[in-house]
Design an enzyme around this catalytic site. Structure first.
Site, PDB file in Angstrom:
ATOM      1  N   LYS A 205       0.831  -1.203   0.000  1.00 54.72           N
ATOM      2  CA  LYS A 205       0.000   0.000   0.000  1.00 54.72           C
ATOM      3  C   LYS A 205       0.864   1.251   0.000  1.00 54.72           C
ATOM      4  O   LYS A 205       1.816   1.355   0.776  1.00 54.72           O
ATOM      5  CB  LYS A 205      -0.918   0.032   1.240  1.00 54.72           C
ATOM      6  CG  LYS A 205      -1.799   1.291   1.291  1.00 54.72           C
ATOM      7  CD  LYS A 205      -2.711   1.308   2.501  1.00 54.72           C
ATOM      8  CE  LYS A 205      -3.589   2.554   2.475  1.00 54.72           C
ATOM      9  NZ  LYS A 205      -4.468   2.649   3.648  1.00 54.72           N
ATOM     10  N   GLU A 255     -10.372  12.144  10.895  1.00 57.65           N
ATOM     11  CA  GLU A 255      -9.513  11.063  11.400  1.00 57.65           C
ATOM     12  C   GLU A 255      -8.756  11.430  12.672  1.00 57.65           C
ATOM     13  O   GLU A 255      -7.972  12.383  12.696  1.00 57.65           O
ATOM     14  CB  GLU A 255      -8.494  10.649  10.326  1.00 57.65           C
ATOM     15  CG  GLU A 255      -7.667   9.438  10.745  1.00 57.65           C
ATOM     16  CD  GLU A 255      -6.775   8.904   9.631  1.00 57.65           C
ATOM     17  OE1 GLU A 255      -6.005   7.980   9.912  1.00 57.65           O
ATOM     18  OE2 GLU A 255      -6.848   9.427   8.496  1.00 57.65           O
TER      19      GLU A 255
END
Length: 448
Positions: A205, A255
């Site tokens: 990723k 977040e």
């Protein structure tokens, strides 16, 4: 009345006996009647100006001035930061004394002027709202400065405070140009590089991001813009840092990096994205598709596993939700897992920052090869975008990940968005995800 609170706090300062107080950092406070916190901040003539509002707490803070400023513009060793942090924690047992600031996404590379690779401020004056209660606070730094000089400077600062004025009415912004870095062509190249079987085998990723620069021919009030953004996404963290008149970083981010209360830690895995529906039925269908989508579920699982692995050496216990839930914002929805830990004795905030930031949701996995790819290929300086911003003190701290964010400069609005690139990612779909993540802020700018 604000004037009465200022007068009362000034009297407290004048009468304060330094001999009766052993702490080098001193804080005095008085109650004050309800004041519009962000409008009060925008009216002040003093810098820095700092704003903070938690995502799920009934707290809002505006802070101005500085009696202590940790500013690391050049290369900084995280051990230096940890030592400075520990030194400050030892200066007072007052649970209300806070240092506000942030660290850049990548502290090994050049960052933005004024913001630096890390910067934390002990403000001179704060206006804090907790639920329906308001307080005006003043801080004195008697570690570095003469006590009587601190008293005098604090009184001068209180005397210069302005009453809150209404924020300027929102007007539609005239956008005279837009540019993207990387542009569409280079974005496709980068996604194809990351998803190449040979690359993704070792680096599953990489979170690629884009800087979108909007050219404008008018002055943008950053606090008006943040207030509008706040209205669209009230369940996000909202914060802003303005160290001088010409540059303001604002964020309305969903977040959390972490929240610490002594040794109890709360964090989360927020990764995997889709849009909101136009109807309840469509919205529910999109949420179900997001939960069932293998690419997004895999991305969220990677983030969860990394956070648990990073916290395990620092904790007596780490627990995470097995299955993700859907976290909804005004224009998009994310996959979300809550994570809780009980920290080992002596673990401090900079150990946590080192372990958790950058998260796989903004950097990638494994961390170092993903970060190296971003440094070499992305083509711009992230600065505090995707950095960690918040506050700390001896007993508690809270940091948010500065994703949905903007850097406001004269004649220019810099917007940022990122997307996690994993196996199965397609360049066009990921480019559209960037556009979706800018929808809220762009709609504010173009609909004003």
């Amino acid at each position: 009345m604000l004037s009465q609170a200022i007068s009362s706090l000034t009297d407290k300062l004048k009468q304060f006996n330094f001999q009766s107080h052993s702490d080098p950092i001193i804080q005095l406070s008085v109650s004050v009647k309800a004041i519009p916190v962000i409008a009060w901040l925008a009216a002040q003539p003093i810098y820095p100006r700092i704003y903070w509002k938690g995502r799920d707490t009934e707290e809002e803070v505006s802070a101005i001035g500085s009696c202590k400023d940790f500013f690391y513009e050049d290369a900084v060793d995280d051990n230096q930061l940890a030592m400075a942090y520990q030194e400050q924690r030892a200066l007072t047992n007052n649970q209300d004394v806070r240092y506000y600031g942030g660290v850049a996404f990548d502290r090994t590379t050049e960052s933005w002027p004024e913001f630096g690779r890390a910067r934390f401020v002990l403000p001179r004056v704060e206006l804090r709202r907790s639920g329906s209660e308001y307080k005006l606070l003043v801080n004195l730094n008697c570690q570095d400065n003469d006590k009587e000089n601190e008293r005098s400077q604090a009184i001068d600062c209180l005397t210069s405070l302005a009453s809150p004025a209404p924020l300027p009415p929102p007007n539609k912004v005239n956008l005279i140009g837009r540019s993207d870095r990387p542009d569409h062509y280079h974005w496709s190249e980068l996604v194809n590089k990351v998803t190449h079987p040979k690359f993704i085998k070792d680096t599953p990723k990489v979170v690629l991001s884009r800087l979108t620069q909007l050219e404008v021919n008018e002055v943008i009030n950053p606090w008006m813009l943040l207030a509008c953004w706040q209205g669209r996404n009230p369940t996000s963290f909202q914060f802003g840092f303005q160290f001088s008149p010409d540059s303001t970083f604002i964020s309305c981010t969903p977040e959390r990096l972490y929240r610490r209360r002594q040794r109890e830690l709360f964090t989360e895995a927020l990764a995997g994205t889709t849009t909101r529906g136009l109807t309840k039925e469509e919205d529910k269908m999109l949420a179900t598709q997001l939960l069932e989508d293998s690419k997004n579920s895999h991305e969220n699982q990677l983030v969860k596993e990394h956070i648990v692995d990073a916290l395990t050496p620092l904790s007596n216990y780490v627990g995470a939700e097995e299955s993700p839930k859907v976290f909804k914002l005004s224009h998009i929805q994310h996959l979300h897992r809550s994570i809780r830990a009980e920290l080992k004795p002596g673990v401090d905030d900079f150990q946590l920052l080192l372990a958790l930031h950058p998260t796989p949701a903004v950097g990638g996995l494994p961390k170092e090869p993903a970060m190296n790819f971003i440094r070499q290929r992305e083509g711009y300086t992230r600065g505090w975008y995707a950095g960690a911003c918040g506050y700390f003190n001896k007993y508690e701290s809270e940091f948010a990940v500065a994703i949905r964010s903007a850097l406001i400069e004269p004649g220019r609005i810099n917007l940022f968005a990122g997307a996690g690139i994993v196996s199965g990612s397609e360049p066009e779909a990921e480019w559209q995800e960037l556009e979706n993540k800018l929808t809220t802020i762009l709609s504010i700018l173009t609909e004003l």
